[in-house]
Design an enzyme around this catalytic site. Sequence first.
Site, short mmCIF file in Angstrom:
data_model
loop_
_atom_site.label_atom_id
_atom_site.label_comp_id
_atom_site.label_asym_id
_atom_site.label_seq_id
_atom_site.Cartn_x
_atom_site.Cartn_y
_atom_site.Cartn_z
N LYS A 115 0.85 -1.20 0.00
CA LYS A 115 0.00 0.00 0.00
C LYS A 115 0.88 1.25 0.00
CE LYS A 115 -1.95 2.56 3.16
NZ LYS A 115 -1.82 3.88 2.49
N GLY A 146 6.93 4.59 8.55
CA GLY A 146 6.09 5.76 8.77
C GLY A 146 6.25 6.28 10.18
N SER A 147 5.17 6.81 10.75
CA SER A 147 5.27 7.45 12.05
C SER A 147 5.28 6.42 13.19
CB SER A 147 4.09 8.40 12.24
OG SER A 147 2.88 7.67 12.22
N THR A 148 5.88 6.80 14.30
CA THR A 148 5.91 5.93 15.47
C THR A 148 4.49 5.67 15.97
OG1 THR A 148 8.14 6.65 16.04
CG2 THR A 148 6.82 5.75 17.83
N GLU A 149 3.65 6.69 15.87
CA GLU A 149 2.25 6.56 16.29
C GLU A 149 1.55 5.40 15.55
OE1 GLU A 149 0.23 10.08 15.10
OE2 GLU A 149 -1.74 9.32 15.72
N GLY A 170 3.08 3.04 13.95
CA GLY A 170 3.85 1.82 14.27
C GLY A 170 3.23 1.05 15.44
N GLU A 208 9.97 0.73 10.56
CA GLU A 208 11.01 1.76 10.40
C GLU A 208 10.29 3.08 10.64
OE1 GLU A 208 12.97 4.51 9.35
OE2 GLU A 208 13.04 3.84 7.27
N CYS A 246 13.30 10.29 7.63
CA CYS A 246 13.23 9.70 8.96
C CYS A 246 14.56 9.87 9.69
CB CYS A 246 12.86 8.24 8.86
SG CYS A 246 13.82 7.35 7.64
N GLU A 300 9.89 15.27 16.31
CA GLU A 300 10.26 15.15 14.90
C GLU A 300 9.52 16.22 14.11
OE1 GLU A 300 9.08 11.51 12.78
OE2 GLU A 300 11.11 11.47 11.97
P1 NAD Z 1 1.84 7.76 8.76
O1 NAD Z 1 2.56 6.87 9.67
O2 NAD Z 1 0.50 8.25 9.14
O3 NAD Z 1 1.64 7.04 7.34
C1 NAD Z 1 2.55 6.10 6.79
C2 NAD Z 1 1.77 5.02 6.08
O4 NAD Z 1 0.94 4.33 7.01
C3 NAD Z 1 0.82 5.53 4.99
O5 NAD Z 1 0.81 4.60 3.92
C4 NAD Z 1 -0.51 5.53 5.69
O6 NAD Z 1 -1.61 5.42 4.82
C5 NAD Z 1 -0.40 4.30 6.56
N1 NAD Z 1 -1.30 4.27 7.71
C6 NAD Z 1 -1.84 5.32 8.38
N2 NAD Z 1 -2.65 4.88 9.36
C7 NAD Z 1 -2.63 3.53 9.31
C8 NAD Z 1 -3.29 2.51 10.08
N3 NAD Z 1 -4.11 2.80 11.07
N4 NAD Z 1 -3.03 1.23 9.77
C9 NAD Z 1 -2.19 0.91 8.77
N5 NAD Z 1 -1.57 1.83 8.00
C10 NAD Z 1 -1.78 3.13 8.28
O7 NAD Z 1 2.78 8.96 8.43
P2 NAD Z 1 2.35 10.36 7.78
O8 NAD Z 1 1.00 10.78 8.15
O9 NAD Z 1 2.62 10.26 6.36
O10 NAD Z 1 3.39 11.32 8.48
C11 NAD Z 1 3.23 11.66 9.85
C12 NAD Z 1 4.57 11.64 10.53
O11 NAD Z 1 5.19 10.38 10.34
C13 NAD Z 1 5.56 12.63 9.98
O12 NAD Z 1 5.43 13.86 10.59
C14 NAD Z 1 6.85 11.99 10.33
O13 NAD Z 1 7.18 12.32 11.65
C15 NAD Z 1 6.58 10.54 10.28
N6 NAD Z 1 7.06 9.91 9.05
C16 NAD Z 1 8.14 9.10 9.11
C17 NAD Z 1 8.62 8.50 7.96
C18 NAD Z 1 9.81 7.60 7.97
O14 NAD Z 1 10.43 7.46 6.94
N7 NAD Z 1 10.14 6.96 9.07
C19 NAD Z 1 7.99 8.72 6.75
C20 NAD Z 1 6.86 9.54 6.71
C21 NAD Z 1 6.42 10.11 7.88
#
Ligand code: NAD
Length: 502
Positions: free
Chosen positions: A196, A249-252, A254, A272, A306, A403
């Site tokens: 996805k 993506g985000s720690t939240e 994660g 990650e 990240c 971050e």
């Molecule tokens: P996010 O974690 O919300 O999204 C990353 C991915 O996860 C997207 O594909 C999203 O659709 C998916 N996702 C969102 N909610 C989900 C759920 N409940 N279950 C499964 N998948 C889900 O990140 P974001 O909104 O794009 O960015 C927010 C913050 O995340 C940024 O401010 C940054 O701090 C961090 N971030 C980190 C990285 C990294 O490379 N580690 C990359 C992008 C963002």
Amino acid sequence: GKFSPAIYRFLASAADYQSKVNPSQKLFIDNEFVDSVSGNKFPTINPATGGVIAEVSEGDKADVDKAVAAAKRAFHRDSPWRTMNPSARGRLMNKLADLMEREIDQLASIETLDNGKTFESSKGDIGASCSVLRYYAGWCDKIHGQTIPADNGFFSMTRKEPVGVVGQIIPWNYPIMMTAWKWGPALAAGCTIVLKPAEQTPLSVLALAALVKEAGFPPGVINIVPGYGPTAGAAIAEHMDVNKVAFTGSTEIGHLIMQAAGKSNLKRVSLELGGKSPIVVYDDANIKKAADIAYHALFDNHGQSCCAGSRTFVHAKVYDKFVQEAKLLVANRKVGDPFDKNTDQGPQIDQDMFDKVMGLIDSGKNDGAKLVIGGSRAGNVGFFIQPTIFANVEDNMRIAKEEIFGPVQSIIKFNNEEELIERANKTSYGLAAAIITQDIDRALNFAKSVEAGSVWINGYDLITAHTPFGGYKMSGIGRELGEEGLHEYLETKTISIRTPSV
Ligand code: NAD
């Protein structure tokens, strides 16, 4: 200062993108582009203008079910994929990399249009992505277990087997590169995939789908379901037939991915996540060069990395000089049209991130950090932010703790080594760290003491396909890239034979 007409020809067609690149705006399941079950679509936005580029088929649970079923069929033990010679698997992966290189201008144009990063950095990402695919292509026929001299005369051996159907959920900051980091080890291991892309950047990954088909991967090996996180993403993380989920993506989010895995089938999880990585500059460094390294560490990809060097620790003796050099670099940074080859920085990804970054800039001002340069929106259309430097940043300010994921450098003063290491580690993150110094003992002591998955000495972002990358603490679980990245996609089976036979 514009790029060649070839790119502009493609961009002219991007104006009527919807009609011309239509097939790749759908889901990709079983090597076919298909509409979503619901028939719903969602818009993807050009961050340079705020305008809609295209309407993309929106996958949710029903589509994830279809994609997982396809991936499961493709993983059946008699399937073309499972019975293929490992070296042939490697050749398919190399073919995909070759096709990506053939299409580099078009892929980079799509990436820049949808993400806002400069055209040059999109091309750089694609080059790096090809090297990851080629590195893992080489692993396909070199994955093997051991024979083990067990007690009781058993003849024991291990086999390394693919973990099965893997779900991969990626962010918007490096759409093509994160895809390559995910596909490389999964394909080398022999897994099948449901990926996805982020809802902000589905287009380049869907353009890759056409190349997957052209390269000759069997149907169902790679499936792509664009859609939103709480619907399509959650359906992947919860799915009973997904054997592993890999998330960036985000720690939240994660946390949510691990919870979903825990509540469903205990699928394997690799994460990650975010970071607040320290880059340390000692007084023995060449300050001009150190400032340049720290500048790229933070401002590359508009701060949307990240592993961005988002806490710049500078020794008190050279602090003022460093701030001056850093300011000069930022004063020369050109923000604007990401297709203009003189541009260093395009827009941030979307309104949400724009608001978040501007909010943190305001917090820096209010908390009493010294605004050295920048600090405002750039222009009045799209999501552009001036590259910004804060000096006199204290550890307890929000800009030093949270971050930011934007073009905001926080320069922090330190006095001695012991204090520095304590402060560098005083964060729940642990993705990367760097040190600039002439003193090898000091550098190695820092490398040993800092809690981070990657430590770079006299450089930053020294990332290659060959070396593992990932986080300590709340920056993640597991490693990507290198041999370790491969093992995230393998199960170990022990086979023991009692001899003589009965
Ligand atoms: P996010 O974690 O919300 O999204 C990353 C991915 O996860 C997207 O594909 C999203 O659709 C998916 N996702 C969102 N909610 C989900 C759920 N409940 N279950 C499964 N998948 C889900 O990140 P974001 O909104 O794009 O960015 C927010 C913050 O995340 C940024 O401010 C940054 O701090 C961090 N971030 C980190 C990285 C990294 O490379 N580690 C990359 C992008 C963002």
